[in-house]
Scaffold this motif. Structure first.
Motif, PDB file in Angstrom:
ATOM      1  N   UNK A  60      24.230  33.213-108.773  1.00  0.00           N
ATOM      2  CA  UNK A  60      24.461  33.029-107.351  1.00  0.00           C
ATOM      3  C   UNK A  60      23.142  32.792-106.635  1.00  0.00           C
ATOM      4  N   UNK A  61      23.210  31.971-105.560  1.00  0.00           N
ATOM      5  CA  UNK A  61      22.024  31.698-104.776  1.00  0.00           C
ATOM      6  C   UNK A  61      21.807  32.763-103.728  1.00  0.00           C
ATOM      7  N   UNK A  62      20.933  32.465-102.779  1.00  0.00           N
ATOM      8  CA  UNK A  62      20.661  33.377-101.682  1.00  0.00           C
ATOM      9  C   UNK A  62      21.825  33.296-100.693  1.00  0.00           C
ATOM     10  N   UNK A  63      22.362  34.424-100.335  1.00  0.00           N
ATOM     11  CA  UNK A  63      23.514  34.471 -99.442  1.00  0.00           C
ATOM     12  C   UNK A  63      23.135  35.094 -98.121  1.00  0.00           C
ATOM     13  N   UNK A  64      23.416  34.369 -97.035  1.00  0.00           N
ATOM     14  CA  UNK A  64      23.141  34.901 -95.713  1.00  0.00           C
ATOM     15  C   UNK A  64      24.456  35.047 -94.953  1.00  0.00           C
TER      16      UNK A  64
ATOM     17  N   UNK B  38      22.013  39.467 -92.265  1.00  0.00           N
ATOM     18  CA  UNK B  38      21.903  39.991 -93.612  1.00  0.00           C
ATOM     19  C   UNK B  38      21.534  38.904 -94.611  1.00  0.00           C
ATOM     20  N   UNK B  39      20.803  39.287 -95.632  1.00  0.00           N
ATOM     21  CA  UNK B  39      20.384  38.361 -96.677  1.00  0.00           C
ATOM     22  C   UNK B  39      20.481  39.052 -98.033  1.00  0.00           C
ATOM     23  N   UNK B  40      21.236  38.440 -98.949  1.00  0.00           N
ATOM     24  CA  UNK B  40      21.294  38.937-100.322  1.00  0.00           C
ATOM     25  C   UNK B  40      20.532  37.970-101.203  1.00  0.00           C
ATOM     26  N   UNK B  41      19.429  38.406-101.804  1.00  0.00           N
ATOM     27  CA  UNK B  41      18.612  37.490-102.596  1.00  0.00           C
ATOM     28  C   UNK B  41      19.247  37.193-103.951  1.00  0.00           C
ATOM     29  N   UNK B  42      18.651  36.260-104.650  1.00  0.00           N
ATOM     30  CA  UNK B  42      19.064  35.978-106.018  1.00  0.00           C
ATOM     31  C   UNK B  42      18.788  37.228-106.858  1.00  0.00           C
ATOM     32  N   UNK B  43      19.694  37.526-107.757  1.00  0.00           N
ATOM     33  CA  UNK B  43      19.558  38.709-108.587  1.00  0.00           C
ATOM     34  C   UNK B  43      18.212  38.704-109.321  1.00  0.00           C
TER      35      UNK B  43
ATOM     36  N   UNK C 254      14.620  33.556 -97.546  1.00  0.00           N
ATOM     37  CA  UNK C 254      14.245  32.981 -98.838  1.00  0.00           C
ATOM     38  C   UNK C 254      13.853  34.100 -99.786  1.00  0.00           C
ATOM     39  N   UNK C 255      14.209  33.954-101.038  1.00  0.00           N
ATOM     40  CA  UNK C 255      13.825  34.974-102.017  1.00  0.00           C
ATOM     41  C   UNK C 255      13.031  34.345-103.164  1.00  0.00           C
ATOM     42  N   UNK C 256      12.216  35.153-103.798  1.00  0.00           N
ATOM     43  CA  UNK C 256      11.453  34.701-104.957  1.00  0.00           C
ATOM     44  C   UNK C 256      11.194  35.898-105.861  1.00  0.00           C
ATOM     45  N   UNK C 257      10.851  35.609-107.105  1.00  0.00           N
ATOM     46  CA  UNK C 257      10.547  36.681-108.051  1.00  0.00           C
ATOM     47  C   UNK C 257       9.336  37.476-107.570  1.00  0.00           C
ATOM     48  N   UNK C 258       8.328  36.740-107.114  1.00  0.00           N
ATOM     49  CA  UNK C 258       7.126  37.355-106.587  1.00  0.00           C
ATOM     50  C   UNK C 258       6.450  36.351-105.670  1.00  0.00           C
ATOM     51  N   UNK C 259       5.333  36.727-105.074  1.00  0.00           N
ATOM     52  CA  UNK C 259       4.707  35.912-104.041  1.00  0.00           C
ATOM     53  C   UNK C 259       4.249  34.559-104.563  1.00  0.00           C
ATOM     54  N   UNK C 260       3.960  34.452-105.845  1.00  0.00           N
ATOM     55  CA  UNK C 260       3.400  33.217-106.380  1.00  0.00           C
ATOM     56  C   UNK C 260       4.467  32.353-107.067  1.00  0.00           C
ATOM     57  N   UNK C 261       5.724  32.630-106.766  1.00  0.00           N
ATOM     58  CA  UNK C 261       6.823  31.875-107.350  1.00  0.00           C
ATOM     59  C   UNK C 261       7.538  31.044-106.285  1.00  0.00           C
ATOM     60  N   UNK C 262       8.237  29.982-106.686  1.00  0.00           N
ATOM     61  CA  UNK C 262       8.970  29.171-105.694  1.00  0.00           C
ATOM     62  C   UNK C 262       9.972  30.015-104.925  1.00  0.00           C
ATOM     63  N   UNK C 263      10.155  29.668-103.648  1.00  0.00           N
ATOM     64  CA  UNK C 263      11.117  30.377-102.822  1.00  0.00           C
ATOM     65  C   UNK C 263      12.448  29.639-102.824  1.00  0.00           C
TER      66      UNK C 263
END
Lengths: 112, 111
Positions: A2-6, A22-27, A92-101
């Motif tokens: 699933x993608x990012x859900x707002x 509300x924002x649910x990030x990628x798992x 927007x979600x990402x694994x960490x700061x240096x990863x694509x959002x």
């Protein structure tokens, strides 16, 4: 995956009210960032959360706040709404700061 | 002031044309993103790069760190490429994922 859900997708409020988005990030993603998009100012950074801690905050008044929960879901709150708060709010979600959002579809907030 | 500038602001092309969108930034960065936004608001991340060149299908992104400049190329453009393309950077001195955005380039590809 699933993608990012707002939620919600659309919201209408009146001046002086408050709102929570509300924002649910990628798992598995631990970093969540919020952005505001308006025709006049374009895309602007609001804040970023990582592991329940605010890591960065943009140049917005204190009426804008947020938080992140232990499951990485995030909420942003705007109090005492003003007409100028009408905008598309993107998460927007990402694994960490240096990863694509990865962006959600946004919540379109209209203030009457 | 740290700034990101895109050109052109608007671009109209005929189907099949080669398209270039440019992005310049003012100071050192750790990463540059190219994003695509369709009507309705959803944003798709196309590329994240810090050096060299990346290619995905008909899209190519390049960056010249010394010149502080990046380009997004679309080969054999198609009407479905019509969207707003946005350049965004993460400044060197920034911690976390904070991005600063250009104003975007509105691309229209006519059949």
């Amino acid at each position: 995956k699933a993608g990012v859900t707002q939620t919600p997708r659309y919201l209408i409020k009146t001046r002086g009210q408050q709102v929570t988005l509300s924002c649910s990030p990628i798992s598995g993603h631990r970093s969540v960032s919020w952005y505001q998009q308006t025709p006049g100012q374009g895309l602007q950074f609001l804040f970023e959360y990582f592991s329940e801690t605010q890591r960065n905050k943009g140049n917005f008044p204190g009426r804008f706040s947020g938080r992140q929960f232990s499951n990485s879901r995030s909420e942003m709150n705007v109090s005492t709404l003003e007409l100028g708060d009408s905008a598309l709010y993107l998460c927007a979600s990402s694994l960490n700061w240096d990863q694509p959002q990865h962006f959600g579809d946004g919540t379109r907030l209209s203030i009457l | 002031k740290n700034e990101v500038e895109q050109s052109p602001q608007n671009l109209t092309a005929q189907e099949g044309e080669f398209i270039t969108i440019n992005c310049s930034y003012s100071v050192g960065i750790s990463a540059l993103h190219w994003l695509q936004q369709h009507p309705g608001g959803g944003i798709v991340s196309l590329f994240m790069l810090s050096s060299g060149k990346k290619k995905h299908g008909r899209l190519i992104a390049t960056i010249n760190i010394q010149e502080k400049h990046s380009s997004l190329h679309i080969t054999a453009s198609h009407p479905r490429d019509s969207a707003v393309y946005i350049c965004a950077v993460r400044w060197w001195e920034t911690s976390g994922s904070r991005l600063t955005f250009g104003e975007g380039t509105q691309l229209t590809v006519n059949p």
